[in-house]
Design a protein around this motif. Structure first.
Motif, PDB file in Angstrom:
ATOM      1  N   MET A  19      37.220  54.684  71.350  1.00  0.00           N
ATOM      2  CA  MET A  19      37.389  53.454  72.128  1.00  0.00           C
ATOM      3  C   MET A  19      38.721  53.457  72.855  1.00  0.00           C
ATOM      4  N   GLY A  20      38.868  52.486  73.752  1.00  0.00           N
ATOM      5  CA  GLY A  20      40.105  52.354  74.506  1.00  0.00           C
ATOM      6  C   GLY A  20      41.223  51.777  73.650  1.00  0.00           C
ATOM      7  N   ASN A  21      42.456  51.887  74.163  1.00  0.00           N
ATOM      8  CA  ASN A  21      43.623  51.466  73.394  1.00  0.00           C
ATOM      9  C   ASN A  21      43.659  49.982  73.070  1.00  0.00           C
ATOM     10  N   LEU A  22      43.119  49.149  73.958  1.00  0.00           N
ATOM     11  CA  LEU A  22      43.155  47.710  73.727  1.00  0.00           C
ATOM     12  C   LEU A  22      42.461  47.354  72.422  1.00  0.00           C
ATOM     13  N   ALA A  23      41.384  48.069  72.094  1.00  0.00           N
ATOM     14  CA  ALA A  23      40.666  47.831  70.842  1.00  0.00           C
ATOM     15  C   ALA A  23      41.181  48.707  69.706  1.00  0.00           C
ATOM     16  N   LEU A  24      41.510  49.968  70.003  1.00  0.00           N
ATOM     17  CA  LEU A  24      41.857  50.926  68.952  1.00  0.00           C
ATOM     18  C   LEU A  24      43.236  50.708  68.359  1.00  0.00           C
ATOM     19  N   LEU A  25      44.217  50.462  69.207  1.00  0.00           N
ATOM     20  CA  LEU A  25      45.612  50.409  68.758  1.00  0.00           C
ATOM     21  C   LEU A  25      45.860  49.359  67.677  1.00  0.00           C
ATOM     22  N   PRO A  26      45.448  48.090  67.868  1.00  0.00           N
ATOM     23  CA  PRO A  26      45.710  47.106  66.807  1.00  0.00           C
ATOM     24  C   PRO A  26      44.965  47.412  65.512  1.00  0.00           C
ATOM     25  N   GLN A  27      43.794  48.026  65.603  1.00  0.00           N
ATOM     26  CA  GLN A  27      43.049  48.376  64.395  1.00  0.00           C
ATOM     27  C   GLN A  27      43.765  49.474  63.605  1.00  0.00           C
ATOM     28  N   VAL A  28      44.286  50.465  64.311  1.00  0.00           N
ATOM     29  CA  VAL A  28      45.025  51.527  63.635  1.00  0.00           C
ATOM     30  C   VAL A  28      46.313  50.969  63.036  1.00  0.00           C
ATOM     31  N   ARG A  29      46.974  50.089  63.767  1.00  0.00           N
ATOM     32  CA  ARG A  29      48.213  49.485  63.268  1.00  0.00           C
ATOM     33  C   ARG A  29      47.981  48.813  61.915  1.00  0.00           C
ATOM     34  N   GLN A  30      46.845  48.160  61.765  1.00  0.00           N
ATOM     35  CA  GLN A  30      46.520  47.493  60.509  1.00  0.00           C
ATOM     36  C   GLN A  30      46.128  48.470  59.413  1.00  0.00           C
ATOM     37  N   ALA A  31      45.612  49.637  59.813  1.00  0.00           N
ATOM     38  CA  ALA A  31      44.987  50.548  58.851  1.00  0.00           C
ATOM     39  C   ALA A  31      45.943  51.563  58.238  1.00  0.00           C
ATOM     40  N   VAL A  32      47.104  51.814  58.855  1.00  0.00           N
ATOM     41  CA  VAL A  32      47.986  52.880  58.364  1.00  0.00           C
ATOM     42  C   VAL A  32      49.364  52.337  58.027  1.00  0.00           C
ATOM     43  N   SER A  33      50.081  53.132  57.225  1.00  0.00           N
ATOM     44  CA  SER A  33      51.430  52.724  56.803  1.00  0.00           C
ATOM     45  C   SER A  33      52.527  53.389  57.606  1.00  0.00           C
ATOM     46  N   VAL A  34      52.177  54.388  58.419  1.00  0.00           N
ATOM     47  CA  VAL A  34      53.178  55.128  59.193  1.00  0.00           C
ATOM     48  C   VAL A  34      53.268  54.558  60.606  1.00  0.00           C
ATOM     49  N   PRO A  35      54.325  54.889  61.358  1.00  0.00           N
ATOM     50  CA  PRO A  35      54.433  54.440  62.745  1.00  0.00           C
ATOM     51  C   PRO A  35      53.269  54.944  63.591  1.00  0.00           C
ATOM     52  N   SER A  78      50.360  63.810  64.622  1.00  0.00           N
ATOM     53  CA  SER A  78      49.040  64.311  64.999  1.00  0.00           C
ATOM     54  C   SER A  78      48.250  63.181  65.633  1.00  0.00           C
ATOM     55  N   THR A  79      47.175  63.571  66.324  1.00  0.00           N
ATOM     56  CA  THR A  79      46.406  62.643  67.141  1.00  0.00           C
ATOM     57  C   THR A  79      45.181  62.121  66.415  1.00  0.00           C
ATOM     58  N   ALA A  80      44.929  60.819  66.565  1.00  0.00           N
ATOM     59  CA  ALA A  80      43.724  60.174  66.052  1.00  0.00           C
ATOM     60  C   ALA A  80      43.002  59.488  67.199  1.00  0.00           C
ATOM     61  N   THR A  81      41.685  59.608  67.216  1.00  0.00           N
ATOM     62  CA  THR A  81      40.882  58.928  68.241  1.00  0.00           C
ATOM     63  C   THR A  81      40.056  57.799  67.641  1.00  0.00           C
ATOM     64  N   THR A  82      40.089  57.670  66.316  1.00  0.00           N
ATOM     65  CA  THR A  82      39.368  56.606  65.614  1.00  0.00           C
ATOM     66  C   THR A  82      40.238  56.100  64.469  1.00  0.00           C
ATOM     67  N   VAL A  83      39.860  54.951  63.921  1.00  0.00           N
ATOM     68  CA  VAL A  83      40.576  54.417  62.764  1.00  0.00           C
ATOM     69  C   VAL A  83      40.449  55.368  61.577  1.00  0.00           C
ATOM     70  N   GLU A  84      39.256  55.959  61.404  1.00  0.00           N
ATOM     71  CA  GLU A  84      39.030  56.872  60.285  1.00  0.00           C
ATOM     72  C   GLU A  84      39.955  58.085  60.371  1.00  0.00           C
ATOM     73  N   GLU A  85      40.138  58.615  61.569  1.00  0.00           N
ATOM     74  CA  GLU A  85      41.040  59.752  61.726  1.00  0.00           C
ATOM     75  C   GLU A  85      42.484  59.355  61.449  1.00  0.00           C
ATOM     76  N   ALA A  86      42.868  58.166  61.877  1.00  0.00           N
ATOM     77  CA  ALA A  86      44.233  57.697  61.618  1.00  0.00           C
ATOM     78  C   ALA A  86      44.488  57.572  60.121  1.00  0.00           C
ATOM     79  N   ARG A  87      43.521  57.025  59.396  1.00  0.00           N
ATOM     80  CA  ARG A  87      43.665  56.904  57.941  1.00  0.00           C
ATOM     81  C   ARG A  87      43.766  58.286  57.294  1.00  0.00           C
ATOM     82  N   TRP A  88      42.949  59.219  57.756  1.00  0.00           N
ATOM     83  CA  TRP A  88      42.973  60.578  57.209  1.00  0.00           C
ATOM     84  C   TRP A  88      44.344  61.212  57.417  1.00  0.00           C
ATOM     85  N   LEU A  89      44.882  61.082  58.610  1.00  0.00           N
ATOM     86  CA  LEU A  89      46.192  61.659  58.905  1.00  0.00           C
ATOM     87  C   LEU A  89      47.278  61.012  58.051  1.00  0.00           C
ATOM     88  N   ASP A  90      47.208  59.709  57.893  1.00  0.00           N
ATOM     89  CA  ASP A  90      48.182  58.995  57.062  1.00  0.00           C
ATOM     90  C   ASP A  90      48.134  59.517  55.626  1.00  0.00           C
TER      91      ASP A  90
END
Length: 347
Positions: free
Chosen positions: A193-209, A151-163
Motif C-alpha cells: 500500500m501507499g505511505n499514507l496508509a502504511l506508515l502509521p500502521q508500521v509506526r504502531q507495530a514496531v519498536s524501532v525508528p 532494511s526495507t518493509a513493504t507491509t506491516v508483517e515485514e516491518a514486524r519481522w525486521l524488528d
C-alpha cells in the motif's frame, strides 16, 4: 536525541541507494549537505566497491550508508529462459542483435562473506539491505563494528519481522516508491500500500525508528511523513537529475517530461517488480510478464537491447526508474535538494 543525530546527521534525510544511476559522487554530496548519502553495492565488483568506498572516505564527507541485496541466488530455468528469449525475439530482430550471444550472468550478487571482507575495513556507519536480511552470521559481522542496520518493509508483517530480527530502523517503502520493491515475505503485490496508509500502521507495530520512503520530493512531503510518524525520510527520484547523479541523458530527459507522470511496476528489466516510467518495452510485453526469468536473470537479455536502443537515442528498452512523484526532479546540485527537503523538518 534521535538516532539520526547520534549518527552525526544534521537532517533526518536519507538518500536512497540507486544502483546503476549513481556512484560515490552523489553519496558524498548528500552527506556533505547534512543528510545520509548512500552507496549501492549490489552491482559493484569487489574492486569497484573498494574503490568507491575509498573515494568516500577520502572525501571525509561524514556518515555513509552502503546498501546490498539479500535475494537468494536463482537456479537457471532453461525452459523459462527459452520463453523469455522468444518473447524478446522481435526486439532482437528489430535491432539486429543475436539472441544466441546473450550471456547468463546474473549481474547482481547477494550480500556474502566475500563482500563483507571488502566492506569491513571501511566500517561504514550504516549498512542497509533490500529483500530482507542476510544470514545471521553475516548480520553479526556487520553489527560487530557498530554499524546501524536498516532494511526495507513493504507491509506491516515485514516491518514486524525486521524488528524481531535485529534491524535498528525500518525503511517503510510505500507503493509510490521508484525502483525495486523490497518485499521478501510475500510476492503478492496487492498486499502492499501507499505511505499514507502504511506508515502509521508500521509506526504502531514496531519498536524501532521508521523511515518513510516513496512519493516524498519536497518540504511538504517531508512534513507530512514526519506528521504520520516517520523518524526520518528517504528520497531517491528527486536526486536523479542532480549533476552528481550518474543517470543517463535519456533517463534525465524522461524524468523532466510528461512521461514521468506514468509509472508502473515491471519485472521485465530484472525479473522482480520495480517502479519505472512506462517504456515501449513495457507497453509491448505488458509491464509484468510470466516469461521473465527469476531475479536477476531477466536483465541479461535486456542489456543488449537497452544498449542498442540508447545508441539510437531511444529509451524504449531502458529501466527508467522513478517514483510516482517526480515533480521536484530538477538539474540542481544535490545540496540544494537536501536544503529543500530540510525545510519540512520542524525545528
Amino acid at each position: 536525541m534521535s538516532w539520526t543525530s547520534t549518527l552525526g546527521l544534521r537532517w533526518p534525510i536519507l538518500q536512497a541507494p540507486m544502483a546503476g544511476a549513481q556512484d560515490s559522487a552523489l553519496a558524498i554530496a548528500v552527506s556533505r549537505a547534512g543528510g545520509l548519502g548512500a552507496l549501492p553495492g549490489a552491482m559493484l565488483s569487489p574492486e569497484g566497491l573498494a574503490a568507491e568506498l575509498e573515494a568516500i572516505r577520502a572525501a571525509s564527507a561524514g556518515p555513509i550508508n552502503v546498501n546490498f541485496f539479500c535475494h537468494a541466488a536463482p537456479t537457471l530455468d532453461r525452459e523459462r529462459q527459452a520463453r523469455w528469449h522468444r518473447a524478446l525475439s522481435p526486439w532482437y530482430d528489430e535491432f539486429g542483435l543475436d539472441l544466441e550471444a546473450v550471456p547468463e550472468s546474473p549481474g547482481r550478487r547477494p550480500f556474502d562473506h566475500a563482500t563483507c571482507d571488502v566492506l569491513e575495513p571501511f566500517r561504514p556507519e550504516v549498512v542497509s539491505f533490500h529483500f530482507g536480511l542476510p544470514a545471521l552470521d553475516l548480520l553479526a559481522r556487520v553489527k560487530a563494528w557498530g554499524a546501524t542496520v536498516l532494511s526495507t518493509a513493504t507491509t506491516v508483517e515485514e516491518a514486524r519481522w525486521l524488528d524481531a530480527h535485529g534491524v535498528d530502523a525500518v525503511i517503510v517503502q510505500g507503493l509510490e516508491a521508484g525502483g525495486h520493491r523490497g518485499h521478501f515475505l510475500s510476492n503478492d503485490l496487492s498486499r502492499q500500500m501507499g505511505n499514507l496508509a502504511l506508515l502509521p500502521q508500521v509506526r504502531q507495530a514496531v519498536s524501532v525508528p521508521v523511515i518513510a520512503a516513496g512519493g516524498i520530493a519536497d518540504a511538504r512531503g517531508v512534513a507530512a511523513a514526519l506528521a504520520l510518524g516517520a523518524d526520518a525520510i528517504q528520497v531517491g527520484t528527486a536526486f536523479l537529475c542532480c549533476p552528481e547523479s550518474r543517470a543517463s541523458a535519456i533517463h534525465r530527459e524522461a524524468l523532466m517530461s510528461e512521461a514521468a507522470r506514468h509509472t508502473a511496476l515491471t519485472n521485465l528489466y530484472s525479473g522482480r517488480p520495480a517502479r519505472g516510467i512506462v517504456t515501449r518495452l513495457m507497453r509491448d510485453l505488458g509491464p509484468i510478464s510470466e516469461a521473465a526469468p527469476a531475479f536477476p536473470l531477466a536483465g541479461a537479455a535486456i542489456a543488449p537491447l537497452r544498449a542498442a536502443a540508447e545508441a539510437r537515442g531511444l529509451g524504449d528498452a531502458s529501466p527508467l526508474w522513478a517514483g510516482q512523484n517526480a515533480s521536484r526532479c530538477r538539474a540542481v546540485p544535490a545540496a540544494e535538494v537536501v536544503r529543500e527537503l530540510a525545510r519540512g523538518v520542524a525545528r
